[in-house]
Design a protein around this motif. Structure first.
Motif, PDB file in Angstrom:
ATOM      1  N   ASP A   2       0.839  -1.183   0.000  1.00 12.86           N
ATOM      2  CA  ASP A   2       0.000   0.000   0.000  1.00 12.86           C
ATOM      3  C   ASP A   2       0.880   1.241   0.000  1.00 12.86           C
ATOM      4  OD1 ASP A   2      -1.759   2.050   0.520  1.00 12.86           O
ATOM      5  OD2 ASP A   2      -2.573   1.165   2.355  1.00 12.86           O
ATOM      6  N   SER A   3       0.676   2.117  -0.996  1.00 10.95           N
ATOM      7  CA  SER A   3       1.547   3.290  -1.122  1.00 10.95           C
ATOM      8  C   SER A   3       1.419   4.245   0.056  1.00 10.95           C
ATOM      9  CB  SER A   3       1.263   4.018  -2.434  1.00 10.95           C
ATOM     10  OG  SER A   3      -0.055   4.514  -2.440  1.00 10.95           O
ATOM     11  N   SER A   4       0.310   4.175   0.805  1.00 12.08           N
ATOM     12  CA  SER A   4       0.176   5.064   1.954  1.00 12.08           C
ATOM     13  C   SER A   4       1.018   4.590   3.136  1.00 12.08           C
ATOM     14  CB  SER A   4      -1.295   5.190   2.374  1.00 12.08           C
ATOM     15  OG  SER A   4      -1.773   3.943   2.836  1.00 12.08           O
ATOM     16  N   THR A   5       1.535   3.371   3.058  1.00 13.15           N
ATOM     17  CA  THR A   5       2.373   2.851   4.145  1.00 13.15           C
ATOM     18  C   THR A   5       3.790   2.561   3.671  1.00 13.15           C
ATOM     19  OG1 THR A   5       1.637   0.600   3.738  1.00 13.15           O
ATOM     20  CG2 THR A   5       0.402   1.879   5.374  1.00 13.15           C
ATOM     21  N   THR A   6       4.152   3.117   2.518  1.00 14.31           N
ATOM     22  CA  THR A   6       5.514   2.948   2.031  1.00 14.31           C
ATOM     23  C   THR A   6       6.086   4.295   1.597  1.00 14.31           C
ATOM     24  OG1 THR A   6       4.857   2.518  -0.251  1.00 14.31           O
ATOM     25  CG2 THR A   6       5.103   0.606   1.171  1.00 14.31           C
ATOM     26  N   VAL A   7       7.397   4.362   1.638  1.00 17.99           N
ATOM     27  CA  VAL A   7       8.124   5.526   1.138  1.00 17.99           C
ATOM     28  C   VAL A   7       9.173   4.962   0.190  1.00 17.99           C
ATOM     29  CG1 VAL A   7       9.691   7.409   1.753  1.00 17.99           C
ATOM     30  CG2 VAL A   7       7.806   6.835   3.277  1.00 17.99           C
ATOM     31  N   SER A   8       9.295   5.562  -0.998  1.00 12.86           N
ATOM     32  CA  SER A   8      10.319   5.095  -1.919  1.00 12.86           C
ATOM     33  C   SER A   8      11.007   6.287  -2.570  1.00 12.86           C
ATOM     34  CB  SER A   8       9.719   4.164  -2.972  1.00 12.86           C
ATOM     35  OG  SER A   8       8.737   4.846  -3.716  1.00 12.86           O
ATOM     36  N   ALA A   9      12.191   6.020  -3.088  1.00  7.71           N
ATOM     37  CA  ALA A   9      12.972   7.062  -3.763  1.00  7.71           C
ATOM     38  C   ALA A   9      14.007   6.380  -4.641  1.00  7.71           C
ATOM     39  CB  ALA A   9      13.662   7.961  -2.740  1.00  7.71           C
ATOM     40  N   GLU A  10      14.482   7.118  -5.619  1.00  2.70           N
ATOM     41  CA  GLU A  10      15.612   6.672  -6.421  1.00  2.70           C
ATOM     42  C   GLU A  10      16.775   7.617  -6.158  1.00  2.70           C
ATOM     43  OE1 GLU A  10      14.625   6.284 -10.549  1.00  2.70           O
ATOM     44  OE2 GLU A  10      13.841   4.266 -10.215  1.00  2.70           O
ATOM     45  N   LEU A  11      17.946   7.048  -6.039  1.00  9.87           N
ATOM     46  CA  LEU A  11      19.161   7.824  -5.770  1.00  9.87           C
ATOM     47  C   LEU A  11      20.206   7.531  -6.826  1.00  9.87           C
ATOM     48  CD1 LEU A  11      20.075   7.368  -1.989  1.00  9.87           C
ATOM     49  CD2 LEU A  11      19.239   9.421  -3.090  1.00  9.87           C
ATOM     50  N   GLY A  12      20.838   8.576  -7.310  1.00 13.02           N
ATOM     51  CA  GLY A  12      22.030   8.390  -8.121  1.00 13.02           C
ATOM     52  C   GLY A  12      23.212   8.344  -7.164  1.00 13.02           C
ATOM     53  N   LEU A  13      24.016   7.314  -7.244  1.00 10.41           N
ATOM     54  CA  LEU A  13      25.180   7.203  -6.357  1.00 10.41           C
ATOM     55  C   LEU A  13      26.366   6.736  -7.181  1.00 10.41           C
ATOM     56  CD1 LEU A  13      25.244   3.882  -5.758  1.00 10.41           C
ATOM     57  CD2 LEU A  13      23.418   4.536  -4.236  1.00 10.41           C
ATOM     58  N   ARG A  14      27.491   6.591  -6.528  1.00 13.29           N
ATOM     59  CA  ARG A  14      28.707   6.192  -7.235  1.00 13.29           C
ATOM     60  C   ARG A  14      29.366   5.005  -6.522  1.00 13.29           C
ATOM     61  NH1 ARG A  14      28.829  11.763  -7.037  1.00 13.29           N
ATOM     62  NH2 ARG A  14      30.344  11.767  -5.364  1.00 13.29           N
ATOM     63  N   LEU A  15      29.787   4.051  -7.329  1.00 14.41           N
ATOM     64  CA  LEU A  15      30.572   2.926  -6.836  1.00 14.41           C
ATOM     65  C   LEU A  15      32.034   3.302  -6.998  1.00 14.41           C
ATOM     66  CD1 LEU A  15      30.991  -0.068  -5.983  1.00 14.41           C
ATOM     67  CD2 LEU A  15      30.831  -0.641  -8.425  1.00 14.41           C
ATOM     68  N   VAL A  16      32.793   3.211  -5.906  1.00 14.12           N
ATOM     69  CA  VAL A  16      34.225   3.520  -5.948  1.00 14.12           C
ATOM     70  C   VAL A  16      34.949   2.229  -6.306  1.00 14.12           C
ATOM     71  CG1 VAL A  16      36.217   4.377  -4.659  1.00 14.12           C
ATOM     72  CG2 VAL A  16      33.925   5.293  -4.175  1.00 14.12           C
ATOM     73  N   VAL A  17      35.665   2.248  -7.431  1.00 13.26           N
ATOM     74  CA  VAL A  17      36.374   1.052  -7.889  1.00 13.26           C
ATOM     75  C   VAL A  17      37.829   1.099  -7.411  1.00 13.26           C
ATOM     76  CG1 VAL A  17      34.825   0.595  -9.824  1.00 13.26           C
ATOM     77  CG2 VAL A  17      36.767   2.101 -10.156  1.00 13.26           C
ATOM     78  N   PRO A  18      38.555  -0.026  -7.490  1.00 14.86           N
ATOM     79  CA  PRO A  18      39.884  -0.107  -6.884  1.00 14.86           C
ATOM     80  C   PRO A  18      40.857   1.027  -7.228  1.00 14.86           C
ATOM     81  CG  PRO A  18      39.183  -2.288  -7.495  1.00 14.86           C
ATOM     82  CD  PRO A  18      38.130  -1.328  -8.023  1.00 14.86           C
ATOM     83  N   ASP A  19      40.817   1.574  -8.430  1.00 18.00           N
ATOM     84  CA  ASP A  19      41.766   2.646  -8.735  1.00 18.00           C
ATOM     85  C   ASP A  19      41.257   4.012  -8.269  1.00 18.00           C
ATOM     86  OD1 ASP A  19      39.833   3.281 -10.574  1.00 18.00           O
ATOM     87  OD2 ASP A  19      41.110   3.079 -12.340  1.00 18.00           O
ATOM     88  N   ARG A  20      40.218   3.998  -7.427  1.00 14.74           N
ATOM     89  CA  ARG A  20      39.619   5.181  -6.790  1.00 14.74           C
ATOM     90  C   ARG A  20      38.783   6.043  -7.750  1.00 14.74           C
ATOM     91  NH1 ARG A  20      38.879   4.277  -1.912  1.00 14.74           N
ATOM     92  NH2 ARG A  20      38.726   6.454  -1.416  1.00 14.74           N
ATOM     93  N   THR A  21      38.562   5.555  -8.989  1.00 16.36           N
ATOM     94  CA  THR A  21      37.607   6.255  -9.845  1.00 16.36           C
ATOM     95  C   THR A  21      36.211   5.808  -9.424  1.00 16.36           C
ATOM     96  OG1 THR A  21      37.711   4.550 -11.540  1.00 16.36           O
ATOM     97  CG2 THR A  21      39.196   6.434 -11.807  1.00 16.36           C
ATOM     98  N   THR A  22      35.205   6.477  -9.942  1.00 18.29           N
ATOM     99  CA  THR A  22      33.842   6.133  -9.549  1.00 18.29           C
ATOM    100  C   THR A  22      33.004   5.796 -10.770  1.00 18.29           C
ATOM    101  OG1 THR A  22      33.117   8.438  -9.593  1.00 18.29           O
ATOM    102  CG2 THR A  22      33.909   7.593  -7.479  1.00 18.29           C
ATOM    103  N   VAL A  23      32.029   4.912 -10.547  1.00 18.29           N
ATOM    104  CA  VAL A  23      31.100   4.495 -11.581  1.00 18.29           C
ATOM    105  C   VAL A  23      29.704   4.888 -11.120  1.00 18.29           C
ATOM    106  CG1 VAL A  23      30.141   2.501 -12.807  1.00 18.29           C
ATOM    107  CG2 VAL A  23      32.575   2.537 -12.184  1.00 18.29           C
ATOM    108  N   PRO A  24      28.975   5.688 -11.924  1.00 14.82           N
ATOM    109  CA  PRO A  24      27.626   6.075 -11.508  1.00 14.82           C
ATOM    110  C   PRO A  24      26.660   4.886 -11.556  1.00 14.82           C
ATOM    111  CG  PRO A  24      28.138   6.991 -13.667  1.00 14.82           C
ATOM    112  CD  PRO A  24      29.370   6.273 -13.193  1.00 14.82           C
ATOM    113  N   LEU A  25      25.791   4.821 -10.559  1.00 16.04           N
ATOM    114  CA  LEU A  25      24.770   3.778 -10.460  1.00 16.04           C
ATOM    115  C   LEU A  25      23.462   4.400 -10.000  1.00 16.04           C
ATOM    116  CD1 LEU A  25      26.582   0.949  -8.446  1.00 16.04           C
ATOM    117  CD2 LEU A  25      26.104   0.956 -10.880  1.00 16.04           C
TER     118      LEU A  25
END
Length: 138
Positions: A2-25
């Motif tokens: 039931d949408s009245s009892t849930t909260v949802s969202a989408e987030l753009g975040l970044r995965l940090v890979v071993p060479d310290r660069t980031t990949v958007p997810l």
């Protein structure tokens, strides 16, 4: 759910890979009043099914201000003046470090606390149904 009892969202975040660069997810967040201690986060990686982790709502909340967690999940602010939260995940399959934008996560958490205030979580759990579910599973 039931949408009245849930909260949802989408987030753009970044995965940090071993060479310290980031990949958007992209990650989907979901909170349900009938499971008031948990936040589900689905990480969308490529075309595969999302990878879902379940976090304690309090863990994410406390992690905004100080390092918290032990073992599989650790949460901490990135540093002074940065609007980033670090979430480190560990499993038998490997480790991952995510950079999460703080403002949208804090907004999401705020909405969960409007629905189920801190300290009142037990009022939203059907203890009899939970016990019955546990007893019938065994």
């Amino acid at each position: 759910m039931d949408s009245s009892t849930t909260v949802s969202a989408e987030l753009g975040l970044r995965l940090v890979v071993p060479d310290r660069t980031t990949v958007p997810l992209l990650a989907g967040l979901e909170y349900a009043a009938d499971d008031p201690y948990a936040i589900r986060m689905a990480f969308y990686v490529g075309e595969d099914e999302p990878v879902e982790w379940i976090f304690a709502r309090e863990l994410l909340t406390v992690g905004i201000v100080r390092e918290v967690g032990d073992g599989d999940v650790e949460v901490r602010p990135a540093g002074a003046g940065e609007d980033i939260l670090h979430i480190a995940l560990s499993s038998p399959f490997g480790n991952a470090l995510f950079e999460v934008p703080l403002s949208p996560l804090a907004d999401f958490l705020h909405r969960t606390y409007e629905m189920v205030p801190a300290g009142r979580e037990t009022e939203f759990i059907d203890i009899d149904a939970e016990l019955e579910n546990l007893l019938w599973r065994s």
